[in-house]
Design an enzyme around this catalytic site. Structure first.
Site, PDB file in Angstrom:
ATOM      1  N   TYR A  20       0.804  -1.232   0.000  1.00  0.00           N
ATOM      2  CA  TYR A  20       0.000   0.000   0.000  1.00  0.00           C
ATOM      3  C   TYR A  20       0.838   1.284   0.000  1.00  0.00           C
ATOM      4  O   TYR A  20       1.838   1.363   0.698  1.00  0.00           O
ATOM      5  CB  TYR A  20      -0.938  -0.001   1.212  1.00  0.00           C
ATOM      6  CG  TYR A  20      -1.836  -1.213   1.278  1.00  0.00           C
ATOM      7  CD1 TYR A  20      -1.686  -2.152   2.301  1.00  0.00           C
ATOM      8  CD2 TYR A  20      -2.810  -1.431   0.321  1.00  0.00           C
ATOM      9  CE1 TYR A  20      -2.505  -3.286   2.352  1.00  0.00           C
ATOM     10  CE2 TYR A  20      -3.634  -2.549   0.363  1.00  0.00           C
ATOM     11  CZ  TYR A  20      -3.473  -3.473   1.388  1.00  0.00           C
ATOM     12  OH  TYR A  20      -4.288  -4.589   1.422  1.00  0.00           O
ATOM     13  N   ASP A  21       0.355   2.286  -0.768  1.00  0.00           N
ATOM     14  CA  ASP A  21       0.965   3.625  -0.789  1.00  0.00           C
ATOM     15  C   ASP A  21       0.149   4.603   0.045  1.00  0.00           C
ATOM     16  O   ASP A  21       0.673   5.636   0.479  1.00  0.00           O
ATOM     17  CB  ASP A  21       1.009   4.162  -2.234  1.00  0.00           C
ATOM     18  CG  ASP A  21       1.706   3.212  -3.182  1.00  0.00           C
ATOM     19  OD1 ASP A  21       1.243   3.069  -4.340  1.00  0.00           O
ATOM     20  OD2 ASP A  21       2.682   2.562  -2.735  1.00  0.00           O
ATOM     21  N   ASN A  22      -1.142   4.288   0.235  1.00  0.00           N
ATOM     22  CA  ASN A  22      -2.058   5.213   0.924  1.00  0.00           C
ATOM     23  C   ASN A  22      -2.820   4.485   2.023  1.00  0.00           C
ATOM     24  O   ASN A  22      -3.188   3.314   1.839  1.00  0.00           O
ATOM     25  CB  ASN A  22      -3.087   5.764  -0.067  1.00  0.00           C
ATOM     26  CG  ASN A  22      -2.466   6.092  -1.409  1.00  0.00           C
ATOM     27  OD1 ASN A  22      -1.610   6.970  -1.495  1.00  0.00           O
ATOM     28  ND2 ASN A  22      -2.856   5.348  -2.442  1.00  0.00           N
ATOM     29  N   LYS A  54       0.811   8.049   2.015  1.00  0.00           N
ATOM     30  CA  LYS A  54      -0.168   9.136   2.174  1.00  0.00           C
ATOM     31  C   LYS A  54      -1.140   8.726   3.285  1.00  0.00           C
ATOM     32  O   LYS A  54      -1.628   7.585   3.285  1.00  0.00           O
ATOM     33  CB  LYS A  54      -0.939   9.364   0.862  1.00  0.00           C
ATOM     34  CG  LYS A  54      -1.986  10.473   0.962  1.00  0.00           C
ATOM     35  CD  LYS A  54      -2.914  10.500  -0.258  1.00  0.00           C
ATOM     36  CE  LYS A  54      -2.280  11.210  -1.449  1.00  0.00           C
ATOM     37  NZ  LYS A  54      -3.298  11.584  -2.483  1.00  0.00           N
ATOM     38  N   ARG A 242      -3.923   0.241  -4.262  1.00  0.00           N
ATOM     39  CA  ARG A 242      -2.718   0.549  -3.474  1.00  0.00           C
ATOM     40  C   ARG A 242      -3.094   1.309  -2.205  1.00  0.00           C
ATOM     41  O   ARG A 242      -2.259   2.019  -1.619  1.00  0.00           O
ATOM     42  CB  ARG A 242      -1.743   1.388  -4.312  1.00  0.00           C
ATOM     43  CG  ARG A 242      -1.227   0.733  -5.563  1.00  0.00           C
ATOM     44  CD  ARG A 242      -0.236  -0.389  -5.251  1.00  0.00           C
ATOM     45  NE  ARG A 242       0.896   0.091  -4.456  1.00  0.00           N
ATOM     46  CZ  ARG A 242       1.831  -0.714  -3.934  1.00  0.00           C
ATOM     47  NH1 ARG A 242       1.742  -2.026  -4.124  1.00  0.00           N
ATOM     48  NH2 ARG A 242       2.818  -0.239  -3.199  1.00  0.00           N
TER      49      ARG A 242
END
Ligand SMILES: O=C(O)[C@H](O)[C@H](O)COP(=O)(O)O
Ligand SMILES: [Mg+2]
Length: 301
Positions: A20-22, A54, A242
């Site tokens: 995951y990015d967020n 994020k 993501r």
């Protein structure tokens, strides 16, 4: 169907974070319980920021505005959280009235709730009555039964978590809801409110008497509503695959993530328990879970 994965090792945390990015974080029961920050939440959020993730805070609790929540985060030592990172159900309702309903400027919203709703309505230029008005914090009197009539300037009844709910407010709301053109909205309809390690009456218990008496159902603008997810996606523009929704409540947070096409992480520091997800008849099952959000920091150190 494989069951939810419990994250209990350093390797599992690293594998989880790599997906995951967020991160969308619920607040009550994930970040804090009442005014108490949950263990190692501060360290975990800092760690995620250092990894370039994020962070977005998505709460159904409509008692505070984004501005007021920023102060609460700061008071709990989370100074880096900005109003832009916060998306509450009060804001969701205000945006819905402004952008979707295009609520007429000459109409008012009758608020059953706290200052959070009032501040977000005002931030969208929407007029309101009720809410924290001290003249309504009293018992109904004999004169009120004649005095309470439908107010043509009221175009919507909006209910949220009201810590000062009473018969007088419910009566004014019901009389206006008996006008079919009056919109019936709720910031959220959670049945309970997790605080101080216990479950208190939730926002849903505020509008339930109106649902029974008016035979009308409110449109709910909080989790798991699609209206809220559409707003969050429009504002933050993230790739759902993501992105991970982190929550303590299955029928709001985890359902919200699943229906939005996001990943889901369930924590055991709020409303639902481990047995609720291991039950073979469970209808909302997260992909992964852990005892508390702070385990991300603890397992990596
Ligand atoms: O009754 C309520 O409004 C909810 O219990 C409460 O607000 C939940 O907040 P969240 O867990 O979404 O931060
Ligand atoms: Mg919660």
């Amino acid at each position: 169907m494989t069951g939810p994965v419990k994250i209990t090792s350093k390797a599992e945390v690293e594998e989880f974070l790599s997906k995951y990015d967020n991160f969308l974080f619920d607040c009550d029961g994930v970040i804090w319980q009442g005014d108490v920050l949950l263990p190692h939440v501060k360290e975990t959020l800092s760690l995620l920021r250092e990894k370039g993730k994020k962070l977005i805070f998505v709460t159904n609790n409509s008692t505070k505005s984004r501005k007021a929540y920023t102060k609460k985060f700061s008071k709990l030592g989370l100074d880096e959280v900005t109003p832009e990172e916060i998306f509450g159900s009060a804001y969701s309702a205000a945006v819905y009235l402004k952008k979707v309903v295009k609520f007429p400027a000459d109409k008012k919203v009758l608020v059953l709730g706290e200052s959070g709703i009032e501040e977000e309505l005002a931030s969208e230029g929407i007029q309101f009555v009720g809410g924290t008005d001290p003249s309504l914090r009293r018992d109904i009197g004999p004169e009120d039964y004649d005095a309470i009539v439908p107010d043509p300037s009221i175009g919507c009844v909006l209910s949220g978590l009201d810590l000062h709910i009473n018969y007088l407010k419910l009566s004014i709301a019901l009389i206006n809801l008996q006008v079919p053109e009056t919109l019936f909205l709720a910031t959220n309809i959670d049945s309970t409110y997790p605080t101080h390690g216990k479950l208190f009456p939730g926002a849903g218990t505020m509008c339930a008497p109106l649902v029974l008496a008016s035979k009308r159902q409110p449109i709910s603008l909080g989790k798991p509503s699609k209206a809220m997810m559409d707003c969050v996606k429009a504002k933050f523009e993230f790739d759902p695959v993501r992105t991970c929704m982190v929550g303590d409540r299955l029928d709001t947070d985890i359902r919200f993530g699943q229906e939005g096409g996001l990943g889901t992480l369930f924590v055991l520091t709020g409303v639902n328990k481990e047995s609720d997800i291991l039950d073979e008849n469970a209808d909302v099952v997260p992909q992964q879970y852990m005892t508390k959000l702070g385990d991300i920091f603890e397992l990596l150190h």
